[in-house]
Design a protein around this motif. Structure first.
Motif, short mmCIF file in Angstrom:
data_model
loop_
_atom_site.label_atom_id
_atom_site.label_comp_id
_atom_site.label_asym_id
_atom_site.label_seq_id
_atom_site.Cartn_x
_atom_site.Cartn_y
_atom_site.Cartn_z
N SER A 63 -9.87 -5.10 10.04
CA SER A 63 -9.20 -5.97 9.50
C SER A 63 -9.06 -5.90 8.09
O SER A 63 -8.04 -6.42 7.29
CB SER A 63 -10.06 -7.31 9.73
OG SER A 63 -9.50 -8.59 9.11
N ALA A 64 -9.94 -5.33 7.35
CA ALA A 64 -9.83 -5.01 5.95
C ALA A 64 -8.74 -3.91 5.72
O ALA A 64 -8.14 -4.05 4.71
CB ALA A 64 -11.29 -4.34 5.33
N LEU A 65 -8.94 -2.92 6.46
CA LEU A 65 -7.49 -2.01 6.42
C LEU A 65 -6.16 -2.62 6.51
O LEU A 65 -5.23 -2.44 5.57
CB LEU A 65 -7.64 -0.95 7.11
CG LEU A 65 -8.66 0.00 7.08
CD1 LEU A 65 -8.59 1.04 8.24
CD2 LEU A 65 -8.31 0.95 5.74
N ILE A 66 -6.06 -3.60 7.39
CA ILE A 66 -4.61 -4.04 7.83
C ILE A 66 -4.35 -5.32 6.52
O ILE A 66 -3.54 -5.17 6.26
CB ILE A 66 -4.61 -5.07 9.10
CG1 ILE A 66 -4.74 -3.70 10.28
CG2 ILE A 66 -3.54 -5.80 9.26
CD1 ILE A 66 -5.07 -4.17 11.60
N SER A 67 -5.67 -6.03 6.21
CA SER A 67 -5.25 -6.90 5.14
C SER A 67 -4.82 -6.53 3.91
O SER A 67 -4.28 -7.05 2.96
CB SER A 67 -6.69 -7.58 5.01
OG SER A 67 -6.80 -8.43 5.97
N ASN A 68 -5.58 -5.30 3.43
CA ASN A 68 -5.15 -4.65 2.33
C ASN A 68 -4.05 -3.58 1.99
O ASN A 68 -3.31 -3.43 1.08
CB ASN A 68 -6.39 -4.01 1.57
CG ASN A 68 -7.41 -4.91 1.37
OD1 ASN A 68 -7.52 -5.55 0.27
ND2 ASN A 68 -8.47 -5.21 2.16
N THR A 84 -0.64 -0.63 -4.84
CA THR A 84 -1.14 -2.01 -5.00
C THR A 84 -1.80 -2.65 -3.52
O THR A 84 -0.73 -2.40 -2.73
CB THR A 84 -0.12 -2.65 -5.57
OG1 THR A 84 0.38 -2.20 -6.79
CG2 THR A 84 -0.47 -4.19 -5.64
N ARG A 85 -2.64 -3.33 -3.46
CA ARG A 85 -3.25 -3.76 -2.27
C ARG A 85 -2.21 -4.88 -1.88
O ARG A 85 -1.72 -5.61 -2.67
CB ARG A 85 -4.46 -4.36 -2.33
CG ARG A 85 -5.39 -3.33 -2.42
CD ARG A 85 -6.90 -3.81 -2.35
NE ARG A 85 -7.72 -2.61 -2.57
CZ ARG A 85 -9.11 -2.53 -2.02
NH1 ARG A 85 -9.72 -3.62 -1.41
NH2 ARG A 85 -9.94 -1.82 -2.34
N TYR A 86 -1.94 -5.10 -0.71
CA TYR A 86 -0.92 -5.97 -0.12
C TYR A 86 -1.69 -7.50 -0.32
O TYR A 86 -2.56 -7.76 -0.39
CB TYR A 86 -0.88 -5.74 1.77
CG TYR A 86 0.01 -6.85 2.12
CD1 TYR A 86 1.41 -6.66 2.25
CD2 TYR A 86 -0.31 -7.85 2.80
CE1 TYR A 86 2.32 -7.50 2.92
CE2 TYR A 86 0.32 -9.05 3.27
CZ TYR A 86 1.96 -8.61 3.35
OH TYR A 86 2.81 -9.39 4.13
N GLU A 87 -0.67 -8.47 -0.73
CA GLU A 87 -0.64 -9.71 -1.09
C GLU A 87 0.01 -10.53 -0.12
O GLU A 87 1.37 -10.26 0.05
CB GLU A 87 -0.33 -10.15 -2.69
CG GLU A 87 -1.17 -9.36 -3.49
CD GLU A 87 -0.77 -9.72 -4.96
OE1 GLU A 87 -0.35 -10.78 -5.11
OE2 GLU A 87 -1.19 -8.67 -5.89
N SER A 88 -0.44 -11.39 0.58
CA SER A 88 0.16 -12.30 1.61
C SER A 88 1.00 -13.52 0.63
O SER A 88 0.63 -13.97 -0.49
CB SER A 88 -0.51 -12.80 2.53
OG SER A 88 -1.65 -13.51 2.03
N ILE A 124 1.60 0.08 3.89
CA ILE A 124 1.66 1.51 3.86
C ILE A 124 1.07 2.27 5.29
O ILE A 124 1.21 3.45 5.34
CB ILE A 124 0.78 2.28 2.73
CG1 ILE A 124 -0.52 1.87 2.61
CG2 ILE A 124 1.74 1.52 1.42
CD1 ILE A 124 -1.19 2.77 1.69
N ILE A 125 0.53 1.53 5.96
CA ILE A 125 -0.04 2.07 7.48
C ILE A 125 0.90 1.87 8.33
O ILE A 125 1.20 0.79 8.61
CB ILE A 125 -1.33 1.21 7.81
CG1 ILE A 125 -2.57 1.48 6.67
CG2 ILE A 125 -1.73 1.67 9.23
CD1 ILE A 125 -3.92 0.59 6.96
#
Length: 70
Positions: free
Chosen positions: A6-11, A66-70, A15-16
């Motif tokens: 969940s942390a990987l997908i959220s952030n 940059t980490r993903y922001e929803s 890019i994944i």
């Protein structure tokens, strides 16, 4: 296990391309991202620490991203 994924997908969902979580008998726990083994409980002999899988991904694949922001 689910919190690590969940942390990987959220952030880093932007890019994944693929993420595989493999579990099984005898405590198998492997995380593969874009075809590369990121973490293996069998290889380390232990469960991942909180935040460890996210940190490993960031170091290997996301330095400066940059980490993903929803």
């Amino acid at each position: 296990a689910v919190s690590a994924v969940s942390a990987l997908i959220s952030n880093y969902q932007h890019i994944i391309e693929s993420l595989t979580l493999t579990t099984g008998s005898k405590g198998i726990f492997d995380v593969t991202v874009d075809g590369e083994m990121l973490y293996s409980k069998q290889a380390t002999g232990r469960h991942a620490n909180d935040g460890e899988i996210l940190e490993l991904f960031t170091e290997k694949h996301a330095e400066g991203v940059t980490r993903y922001e929803s």
